[in-house]
Write a protein that holds these residues in place. Structure first.
Motif, PDB file in Angstrom:
ATOM      1  N   GLU A  32       0.817  -1.212   0.000  1.00 27.99           N
ATOM      2  CA  GLU A  32       0.000   0.000   0.000  1.00 27.99           C
ATOM      3  C   GLU A  32       0.850   1.260   0.000  1.00 27.99           C
ATOM      4  OE1 GLU A  32      -3.753  -0.358   0.194  1.00 27.99           O
ATOM      5  OE2 GLU A  32      -2.669  -2.006  -0.700  1.00 27.99           O
ATOM      6  N   THR A  33       2.045   1.179   0.604  1.00 31.30           N
ATOM      7  CA  THR A  33       2.824   2.394   0.850  1.00 31.30           C
ATOM      8  C   THR A  33       3.516   2.925  -0.409  1.00 31.30           C
ATOM      9  OG1 THR A  33       3.206   1.577   3.075  1.00 31.30           O
ATOM     10  CG2 THR A  33       4.560   3.421   2.337  1.00 31.30           C
ATOM     11  N   PHE A  34       4.263   2.060  -1.124  1.00 32.33           N
ATOM     12  CA  PHE A  34       5.124   2.567  -2.194  1.00 32.33           C
ATOM     13  C   PHE A  34       4.375   3.132  -3.407  1.00 32.33           C
ATOM     14  CE2 PHE A  34       8.083  -0.387   0.071  1.00 32.33           C
ATOM     15  CZ  PHE A  34       8.837   0.619   0.644  1.00 32.33           C
ATOM     16  N   PRO A  35       3.281   2.495  -3.862  1.00 32.49           N
ATOM     17  CA  PRO A  35       2.571   3.119  -4.985  1.00 32.49           C
ATOM     18  C   PRO A  35       2.073   4.520  -4.630  1.00 32.49           C
ATOM     19  CG  PRO A  35       1.761   0.886  -4.615  1.00 32.49           C
ATOM     20  CD  PRO A  35       2.663   1.212  -3.466  1.00 32.49           C
ATOM     21  N   GLY A  36       1.650   4.698  -3.364  1.00 32.95           N
ATOM     22  CA  GLY A  36       1.168   6.013  -2.929  1.00 32.95           C
ATOM     23  C   GLY A  36       2.268   7.053  -2.983  1.00 32.95           C
ATOM     24  N   ILE A  37       3.482   6.645  -2.587  1.00 31.24           N
ATOM     25  CA  ILE A  37       4.605   7.587  -2.646  1.00 31.24           C
ATOM     26  C   ILE A  37       4.871   7.989  -4.099  1.00 31.24           C
ATOM     27  CG2 ILE A  37       7.087   7.835  -2.216  1.00 31.24           C
ATOM     28  CD1 ILE A  37       6.699   6.089   0.274  1.00 31.24           C
ATOM     29  N   ALA A  38       4.773   7.009  -5.011  1.00 35.65           N
ATOM     30  CA  ALA A  38       4.955   7.329  -6.434  1.00 35.65           C
ATOM     31  C   ALA A  38       3.928   8.370  -6.882  1.00 35.65           C
ATOM     32  CB  ALA A  38       4.827   6.056  -7.272  1.00 35.65           C
ATOM     33  N   ILE A  39       2.674   8.215  -6.439  1.00 33.91           N
ATOM     34  CA  ILE A  39       1.628   9.179  -6.806  1.00 33.91           C
ATOM     35  C   ILE A  39       1.975  10.565  -6.276  1.00 33.91           C
ATOM     36  CG2 ILE A  39      -0.800   9.801  -6.546  1.00 33.91           C
ATOM     37  CD1 ILE A  39      -1.404   6.797  -6.187  1.00 33.91           C
ATOM     38  N   VAL A  40       2.365  10.636  -4.988  1.00 32.44           N
ATOM     39  CA  VAL A  40       2.671  11.937  -4.381  1.00 32.44           C
ATOM     40  C   VAL A  40       3.792  12.627  -5.161  1.00 32.44           C
ATOM     41  CG1 VAL A  40       3.527  13.096  -2.312  1.00 32.44           C
ATOM     42  CG2 VAL A  40       1.908  11.216  -2.092  1.00 32.44           C
ATOM     43  N   ILE A  41       4.839  11.868  -5.539  1.00 28.16           N
ATOM     44  CA  ILE A  41       5.969  12.473  -6.251  1.00 28.16           C
ATOM     45  C   ILE A  41       5.524  13.016  -7.611  1.00 28.16           C
ATOM     46  CG2 ILE A  41       8.206  12.004  -7.329  1.00 28.16           C
ATOM     47  CD1 ILE A  41       8.724   9.973  -5.097  1.00 28.16           C
ATOM     48  N   LEU A  42       4.792  12.201  -8.378  1.00 27.53           N
ATOM     49  CA  LEU A  42       4.382  12.651  -9.720  1.00 27.53           C
ATOM     50  C   LEU A  42       3.433  13.853  -9.628  1.00 27.53           C
ATOM     51  CD1 LEU A  42       4.355  12.410 -12.752  1.00 27.53           C
ATOM     52  CD2 LEU A  42       2.611  10.642 -12.584  1.00 27.53           C
ATOM     53  N   VAL A  43       2.468  13.793  -8.704  1.00 21.11           N
ATOM     54  CA  VAL A  43       1.512  14.891  -8.581  1.00 21.11           C
ATOM     55  C   VAL A  43       2.225  16.171  -8.127  1.00 21.11           C
ATOM     56  CG1 VAL A  43      -0.514  15.712  -7.316  1.00 21.11           C
ATOM     57  CG2 VAL A  43      -0.460  13.387  -8.181  1.00 21.11           C
ATOM     58  N   SER A  44       3.191  16.033  -7.207  1.00 18.98           N
ATOM     59  CA  SER A  44       3.958  17.207  -6.785  1.00 18.98           C
ATOM     60  C   SER A  44       4.715  17.795  -7.970  1.00 18.98           C
ATOM     61  CB  SER A  44       4.966  16.841  -5.700  1.00 18.98           C
ATOM     62  OG  SER A  44       4.322  16.282  -4.596  1.00 18.98           O
ATOM     63  N   GLY A  45       5.347  16.930  -8.756  1.00 22.58           N
ATOM     64  CA  GLY A  45       6.099  17.406  -9.920  1.00 22.58           C
ATOM     65  C   GLY A  45       5.211  18.194 -10.864  1.00 22.58           C
ATOM     66  N   LEU A  46       4.028  17.650 -11.157  1.00 24.96           N
ATOM     67  CA  LEU A  46       3.094  18.337 -12.056  1.00 24.96           C
ATOM     68  C   LEU A  46       2.636  19.653 -11.446  1.00 24.96           C
ATOM     69  CD1 LEU A  46       1.025  15.255 -13.233  1.00 24.96           C
ATOM     70  CD2 LEU A  46       2.414  16.714 -14.693  1.00 24.96           C
ATOM     71  N   GLY A  47       2.413  19.654 -10.123  1.00 24.73           N
ATOM     72  CA  GLY A  47       1.986  20.879  -9.443  1.00 24.73           C
ATOM     73  C   GLY A  47       3.057  21.956  -9.497  1.00 24.73           C
ATOM     74  N   LEU A  48       4.304  21.573  -9.259  1.00 23.16           N
ATOM     75  CA  LEU A  48       5.408  22.536  -9.289  1.00 23.16           C
ATOM     76  C   LEU A  48       5.556  23.130 -10.684  1.00 23.16           C
ATOM     77  CD1 LEU A  48       8.064  20.602  -7.150  1.00 23.16           C
ATOM     78  CD2 LEU A  48       6.836  22.675  -6.490  1.00 23.16           C
ATOM     79  N   VAL A  49       5.511  22.265 -11.714  1.00 26.90           N
ATOM     80  CA  VAL A  49       5.625  22.769 -13.081  1.00 26.90           C
ATOM     81  C   VAL A  49       4.412  23.633 -13.427  1.00 26.90           C
ATOM     82  CG1 VAL A  49       5.627  22.083 -15.507  1.00 26.90           C
ATOM     83  CG2 VAL A  49       7.144  20.945 -13.896  1.00 26.90           C
ATOM     84  N   GLY A  50       3.241  23.216 -12.954  1.00 24.01           N
ATOM     85  CA  GLY A  50       2.031  24.002 -13.207  1.00 24.01           C
ATOM     86  C   GLY A  50       2.161  25.414 -12.661  1.00 24.01           C
ATOM     87  N   ASP A  51       2.671  25.541 -11.439  1.00 21.45           N
ATOM     88  CA  ASP A  51       2.874  26.863 -10.831  1.00 21.45           C
ATOM     89  C   ASP A  51       3.858  27.693 -11.639  1.00 21.45           C
ATOM     90  OD1 ASP A  51       1.153  26.388  -8.828  1.00 21.45           O
ATOM     91  OD2 ASP A  51       2.652  25.987  -7.287  1.00 21.45           O
TER      92      ASP A  51
END
Lengths: 305, 303
Positions: B272-291
């Protein structure tokens, strides 16, 4: 003012009609619920009989008319599964969902308001960066993952809190905290940037020049102005939370409307799906209607436009 | 996707205030650190997705019951052969996460492409033609904004056979209103300007005005919304797959891995843990680039 009110109320009714029609159309392509309801041994004659009994063999316009009359008279038909009126089945669970949503929203506000004030007062400093980073991350973390992590850490590993069902106050902690993180992050981001905008205004400089204490300026002058967009945001989030609760309720087996609707979807319990989705959408529309009216009343500038 | 939530989905970075000042300073401002970090994350994700079969140490679908529920390598019983452990069927978790990157990017990318085209087009058309066209589109948008988008996606997915196409279409249906609404208001602001009136006066066709005069002006807005919406779609796909209403189990996806591992939560926290971390990293990356994109292309969007 009354013209504005009337327009908003008519708009809300129109939107509820539109949402209901959309649900009806989606469920039309859903396939035959009768197959899910009957045992595999049932004959074709049984299926035909049940279809007639449920009114599913009528032409679609007739079914649609019956559906609309049902909404106006608050009658969605009987739940295929529970044998009770679908709306009753839904409304029975509504207070449980409302409790979870309000607890999450309250917690989010309780932490977001002081955190955003602290962040704005220390703009650019370490504290502000820490709070802003938290608010950024809070929007990137999937709510279902957060819920599962809560269960693993506080339920499985530490055994501190119950992770299943509703009961005492301790049952509320994990689901409410899980559900509160996303809106909390949004509130911090919004209020912080509103506060920073307000702090640049002339009247704040005047207040500071008058020799008012910084605390008084921040809380009395700046925050009261930054709070109006926050109220709008709270309204929007309330509805989003009601539907977001579908996931939280499912993870924590919280017996609310969201979990019920999801279960009804998997058993093709059409009346309950219709009543559930309609209830959530109506709550969303009504809450935002109230928020709009409240904001108009609080902020005379909006009334002009 | 509900209301303004997609635009604000992941749209605040600690450094965005600094970036805002820089963006005002000149058109060719320096790339902010946060934006660069986000860009690197997205680049890594894209490369991972492209080369997934070669990067994955094992076949992500290879079942080996003798290896089931192996912990990550640093725990007792873990091996370097399966660095992040294995799932309930003995499949290598790292390999499944690597291949799952593909699903996330394909779904989010296709959905953004569709919502940008459909939302951009309807938004421009509504603002440009006005009248009943605008009325129809705007009322449709109003109705959909009142329908919490996740609930809409769940309801549609529940009556559809799960497939990659179905997920993309459902996310697009739930998300097109966001670019539509914002592009409409941006087009309204541009359509009244002199160069458009001038084009009308010279007898230019509607098509010409829409594509040559209005479209270039709403493009920055579309790119900004697209990046932020991509973050939202990654989260939404994962949520649907986690509920068992997204991608079919045969396609490895981050939400799907978590859905299948849910019953083993007490035995194997890593599933349960590692796929969630992958999601957080990708979503953060998209958010940072979006900003970053917003500050660079479209500072007005901040409001």
């Amino acid at each position: 003012m009354s013209g504005y009110l009337l327009r908003r109320i008519l708009g809300a009714i129109f939107v509820i009609w539109g949402v209901s029609t959309a649900i009806f159309l989606i469920l039309q392509v859903a396939g035959d619920p009768v197959e899910m309801l009957l045992s595999p041994e049932a004959s074709d004659a049984d299926a035909t009989q049940l279809r007639a009994q449920l009114g599913l063999d009528d032409p679609i316009p007739i079914q649609y008319l019956r559906f609309l009359t049902g909404i106006v008279t608050l009658d969605f038909g009987e739940s295929y599964r529970y044998g009770e009126p679908a709306l009753e089945v839904v409304l029975e669970r509504f207070p449980v969902s409302l409790l979870l949503t309000s607890a999450a929203l309250g917690l989010a506000l309780l932490l977001a308001i002081p955190l955003s004030i602290v962040a704005a007062a220390n703009q650019g400093k370490l504290l502000d960066r820490a709070i802003s980073s938290f608010s950024f991350l809070g929007q990137a973390v999937p709510v279902f993952w957060l819920g599962v992590m809560m269960i693993i850490v506080f339920g499985v590993k530490l055994g501190l809190l119950p992770t299943f069902g509703a009961g005492g106050l301790d049952h509320l902690v994990l689901p409410a905290v899980t559900l509160s993180v996303y809106p909390m992050a949004q509130f911090i981001r919004l209020t912080r940037s509103e506060l920073l905008d307000v702090l640049r205004q002339d009247y704040i400089r005047t207040a500071t020049a008058k020799g008012l204490f910084r605390r008084r300026v921040l809380l009395g002058h700046a925050f009261s102005n930054a709070s109006i967009p926050l109220i709008t945001m709270v309204g929007l989030n309330f509805g989003i939370l009601l539907s977001g609760a579908v996931i939280t309720e499912t993870i924590f087996a919280w017996p609310g409307v969201g979990r019920l609707t999801l279960q009804a979807i998997s058993t093709r319990d059409l009346p309950v799906i219709q009543a559930g989705v309609a209830t959530i959408a109506t709550a969303f529309v009504l809450i935002n209607l109230f928020v709009d009216i409240a904001v108009t009343w609080l902020d005379p500038r909006i009334r002009v436009t | 996707m509900s209301g303004s939530s997609a635009v604000s989905a992941a749209s605040s970075s600690p450094a965005s205030d600094g970036a805002r000042v820089e963006a005002r300073g000149g058109r060719r401002s320096r790339i902010p650190v946060s934006g660069a970090v986000g860009a690197v994350i997205i680049l890594i994700a894209v490369l991972t997705a492209l080369f997934a079969p070669w990067l994955a140490p094992h076949d992500p679908r290879l079942v080996d019951i003798t290896l089931r529920l192996k912990p990550p390598f640093w725990l007792d019983g873990g091996t370097g052969a399966h660095p992040l452990g294995t799932d309930q069927l003995g499949r290598d978790l790292l390999s499944r996460i690597i291949v799952g990157t593909r699903s996330s990017l394909i779904v989010a990318g296709s959905a953004v492409l569709i919502t940008s085209i459909v939302g951009g087009l309807t938004g421009m058309v509504a603002a440009y033609f006005g009248g009943w066209v605008d009325q129809v589109i705007s009322r449709l948008v109003d109705i959909q904004l009142a329908f919490p988008s996740l609930l809409l996606a769940i309801t549609i997915m529940a009556v559809t056979t799960p497939s990659l196409t179905a997920v993309v279409v459902v996310l697009a249906i739930a998300g097109w209103v966001v670019p539509c609404r914002i592009v409409r208001s941006r087009t309204l602001a541009v359509a009244g300007q002199e160069f458009v009136t001038g084009a009308v006066a010279t007898g230019a066709s509607h098509r010409h005005i829409l594509l040559r005069h209005l479209f270039p002006n709403v493009l920055p807005t579309l790119i900004t919304i697209g990046t932020l919406q991509a973050a939202h779609f990654v989260l939404a796909e994962a949520a649907l797959s986690f509920l068992g209403l997204g991608l079919p189990p045969a396609i490895p996806s981050w939400g799907g891995i978590m859905n299948q591992g849910r019953d083993y939560i007490e035995l194997a926290w890593w599933i349960e843990t590692f796929p969630g971390i992958a999601i957080v990293i990708l979503v953060s990356g998209l958010g940072l680039v979006g900003d970053w994109v917003r500050d660079a292309l479209d500072p007005r969007m901040r409001d």
